[in-house]
Design an enzyme around this catalytic site. Structure first.
Site, mmCIF file in Angstrom:
data_model
loop_
_atom_site.group_PDB
_atom_site.id
_atom_site.type_symbol
_atom_site.label_atom_id
_atom_site.label_comp_id
_atom_site.label_asym_id
_atom_site.label_seq_id
_atom_site.Cartn_x
_atom_site.Cartn_y
_atom_site.Cartn_z
ATOM 1 N N ASP A 8 1.234 -1.142 -0.104
ATOM 2 C CA ASP A 8 -0.322 -0.282 0.125
ATOM 3 C C ASP A 8 0.980 1.324 0.111
ATOM 4 O O ASP A 8 1.489 1.428 1.088
ATOM 5 C CB ASP A 8 -0.768 0.052 1.078
ATOM 6 C CG ASP A 8 -1.385 1.570 1.233
ATOM 7 O OD1 ASP A 8 -1.667 1.728 0.460
ATOM 8 O OD2 ASP A 8 -2.226 1.484 2.394
ATOM 9 N N LYS A 70 2.912 11.363 -3.631
ATOM 10 C CA LYS A 70 1.821 10.201 -3.833
ATOM 11 C C LYS A 70 0.924 11.323 -4.841
ATOM 12 O O LYS A 70 0.304 11.422 -6.086
ATOM 13 C CB LYS A 70 0.826 10.291 -3.234
ATOM 14 C CG LYS A 70 -0.086 8.764 -3.991
ATOM 15 C CD LYS A 70 -0.754 8.068 -2.701
ATOM 16 C CE LYS A 70 -1.629 6.770 -2.830
ATOM 17 N NZ LYS A 70 -1.640 6.331 -2.237
ATOM 18 N N GLU A 171 -7.540 0.944 -4.427
ATOM 19 C CA GLU A 171 -7.370 0.693 -2.493
ATOM 20 C C GLU A 171 -8.621 -0.010 -2.308
ATOM 21 O O GLU A 171 -8.371 -0.968 -1.152
ATOM 22 C CB GLU A 171 -6.631 2.074 -2.183
ATOM 23 C CG GLU A 171 -5.274 2.247 -2.316
ATOM 24 C CD GLU A 171 -4.989 3.953 -2.505
ATOM 25 O OE1 GLU A 171 -5.549 4.450 -1.993
ATOM 26 O OE2 GLU A 171 -3.654 3.891 -1.825
ATOM 27 N N ASP A 193 -12.418 5.158 2.392
ATOM 28 C CA ASP A 193 -11.563 5.595 2.489
ATOM 29 C C ASP A 193 -10.853 7.009 2.161
ATOM 30 O O ASP A 193 -10.653 7.858 1.692
ATOM 31 C CB ASP A 193 -10.895 4.789 1.346
ATOM 32 C CG ASP A 193 -8.756 5.315 1.235
ATOM 33 O OD1 ASP A 193 -8.091 5.253 1.830
ATOM 34 O OD2 ASP A 193 -7.784 4.588 0.475
#
Ligand code: AMP
Length: 607
Positions: A8, A70, A171, A193
């Site tokens: 992850d 990211k 994800e 999430d």
């Protein structure tokens, strides 16, 4: 059987997992933590730091410490997200040679995939240390909302880190996989999430037959924990400005300290009602006087400062349900993912919207990596009892005449998929067409993300409308797009794998891979040296400690003096080897030291 790790790669933290037998294990790093900060830094001496050690020095080395890379991965230089990041980052973001983004650390510039690869390489090392064997294959997760460029750039990052990325998965899908793993049920679930930088919500159907089908997925790649932190920072900065008329934002070091303090306060307020933010000597006034910042933040105030952010996530949940054509009552479980879901106000908002308490059986920080590991194992074992049916988060199409967006594959179509459509030429004797491949939901092509372009040349000369061109789109299981165009009559064809236009060239990737490999060799040799040094130093300290006793027992005898002199000379040599950073010599001296220690022990025992 080759093993596959699940990674992850988070905005704030990353996590790595592997299946041992049938059991997913989250692998701790050397410090014993199961998540590692996605932070990379370069020290003054040019040394690369990754993870906790990079995070710890962020305040004193803010300009050369990258966090939240990211947010930049796969983005173009002129995108609003990059503009925003430039304003809020303490490190310097510059334009790259392909309209992409580069990050300057000390005297070198790095591409974003390269920075992310450093985090991935760290995760690889963590797994290898734990398993005691090399690891090559990985499944890496990305937010469902990532477009093709961002996915491709993530894959590039994996390649640079020396990983064979066998699959990129979303994800939320990974989370539902971990949640449904080993359970035998049919259920419709929502995965909420909220991580450090992105927000995703997906609606999935989990079938007892092992089918995980995503029905809809939506999100915001610019909504996450850092926006909550930013609200606290604003509140602190504005308060300070009112009191002292000094703008703390102008000072990079102060800003980094504010950022850390804001995040810490936010996390604390998930378990306590109020917390003190205390930043002594936050800034100097220039009159030889330093100012301190001290304020109390309550959970209530935090909730007021951020309630619109929480509300935005609820709106996105509403959208996801609408896209899935489901009523909220039809959701049978809600899975929380991401560190931000520990915030009570977030949990309350989710519970209120879905009309049920969220599921607590999975760990919000680890569940995504676990899902990736499960998927990795399933892929390598070619197991058909676990099938992932993901959807494409964005519509895919091409730009047609008048800047219109002609959609070929609608949003939320199950992947892999392919679609074909025939177009005709729009001008007489047209011998070439330019195909602009775009991803997005707007009817206006220019509002959407340009993924790539190519020109189909060598068309037959014919009046307009007489040449038929077939355009075929394909999205593979990684969510990566390829497009083929063909003149139906002559068979003249062109195709592209839509590799990130903002990404890297194959040569660049190759060079970066070599650098990553050099780093690994250097790091392994550093570790060997450190290990040998520690062993030598422990022995040296013990021998030193024994000298008085040895002197007392045999110091007057000739053989005793000899032994003592020899021991001193061994210590000298060991010290010299350590100073020279010569691993081999240190190892040799360790053997000598062991001998000396044994001899000393024998003397003491006899004496
Ligand atoms: P992730 O990307 O899933 O690692 O999520 C990281 C985000 O969760 C960061 O913004 C953290 O500040 C936030 N976070 C971690 N722990 C907590 C907590 N106890 N309360 C609130 N936010 C948290």
């Amino acid at each position: 059987m080759e093993r596959v790790i699940g990674i992850d790669l988070g905005t704030t933290n990353s996590c790595v997992s592997i299946l041992e037998g049938d059991q997913p294990v989250v692998i701790p790093n050397r410090g014993g933590y199961k998540t590692t900060p996605s932070v990379v830094a370069v020290t003054e001496a040019g040394k690369r730091l990754v993870g906790h050690i990079a995070k710890r020095q962020a305040i004193t080395n803010a300009e050369n410490t990258v966090y939240a890379a990211k947010r930049l991965i796969g983005r173009k230089w002129n995108s609003p997200q990059v503009k925003n990041a430039i304003l809020t980052s303490s490190y310097s973001i510059i334009e790259g040679p392909h309209g992409d983004v580069r990050i300057k650390l000390r005297d070198k510039t790095y591409s974003v995939p390269e920075v992310s690869s450093m985090v991935l390489q760290e995760m690889k090392i963590i797994a290898e240390d734990y398993l005691g064997e090399p690891v090559k294959k990985a499944v890496i997760t990305v937010p469902a909302y990532f477009n093709d460029n961002q996915r491709q750039a993530t894959k590039d990052a994996g390649a640079i880190a020396g990983l064979d990325v066998i699959r990129i998965i979303n994800e939320p899908t990974a989370a539902s996989l971990a949640y449904g793993y080993g359970k035998d049920f049919d259920r419709t679930v929502a995965v909420y999430d909220l991580g450090g930088g992105t927000f995703d919500v997906s609606i999935l159907e989990i079938g007892a037959s092992g089918v995980f089908k995503v029905i809809s997925t939506t999100g915001d790649t610019f909504l996450g924990g850092e926006d909550f932190d930013a609200r606290i920072i604003d509140w602190l900065v504005n308060g300070f400005q009112q009191e002292h008329t000094i703008d703390l934002r102008q000072d990079r070091m102060a800003l980094q300290r504010l950022r850390d303090a804001a995040e810490k306060a936010k996390c604390e307020l998930s378990s306590v009602k109020e917390t003190e933010i205390n930043l002594p000597f936050i800034i100097s006034t220039g009159r030889n006087e330093a100012l301190h910042l001290q304020r109390t933040l309550t959970r209530d105030t935090l909730e007021k400062l951020t309630d619109d952010l929480v509300e935005r996530t609820v709106e996105i949940c509403r959208q996801a349900l609408e896209d899935a054509r489901l009523h909220v009552d039809e959701i049978e479980d809600v899975i929380l993912v991401g560190g931000m879901t520990r915030m009570p106000a977030v949990q309350a908002a989710v519970a209120e919207f879905f009309g049920r308490e969220p599921n607590r059986s999975v760990h919000p920080d680890e569940v995504v990596a676990v899902g990736a590991a499960i998927q990795g194992a399933a892929l390598i074992q070619d197991r058909h009892d676990m099938i992932l049916l993901d959807v494409t988060p964005h519509a895919l199409g091409i730009m047609t005449f008048g800047s219109n967006f002609e959609e070929l594959i609608p949003q939320n179509t199950t992947v892999p998929t392919s679609r074909t459509k025939t177009f005709t030429t729009s001008r007489d004797d047209q011998t070439a067409v330019k195909i602009l491949v775009m991803q997005g939901e707007s009817k206006r092509a220019t509002d959407n993300e340009l993924l790539g372009e190519f020109i189909l040349t060598g068309l037959r000369r014919a009046p307009k409308g007489h040449v038929e061109i077939e355009v075929a789109f394909e999205i593979n299981t990684d969510g990566i797009v390829s497009v083929h165009a063909k003149d139906l009559e002559t068979g003249q064809a062109q195709s592209i794998q839509v590799t990130a236009t903002s990404g890297l060239t194959a040569d660049e990737i190759k060079n970066m891979m070599a650098t990553a490999q050099d780093y690994l060799v250097e790091r392994r040799s550093d570790e060997q040296f450190e290990g040998a040094k520690q062993e030598a130093e422990t022995l040296m300290a013990e021998i030193e400690r024994m000298f008085p006793e040895i002197e007392r027992v045999v110091g007057t005898a000739d053989f005793g003096r000899d032994a003592i002199n020899k021991a001193r000379s061994t210590l000298e040599k060991a010290r010299a080897a350590i100073t020279a950073k010569d691993t081999q010599a240190v190892k040799q001296q360790v053997e000598q030291l062991q001998r000396t220690q044994r001899m000393f022990k024998g003397v003491v025992a006899r004496g």
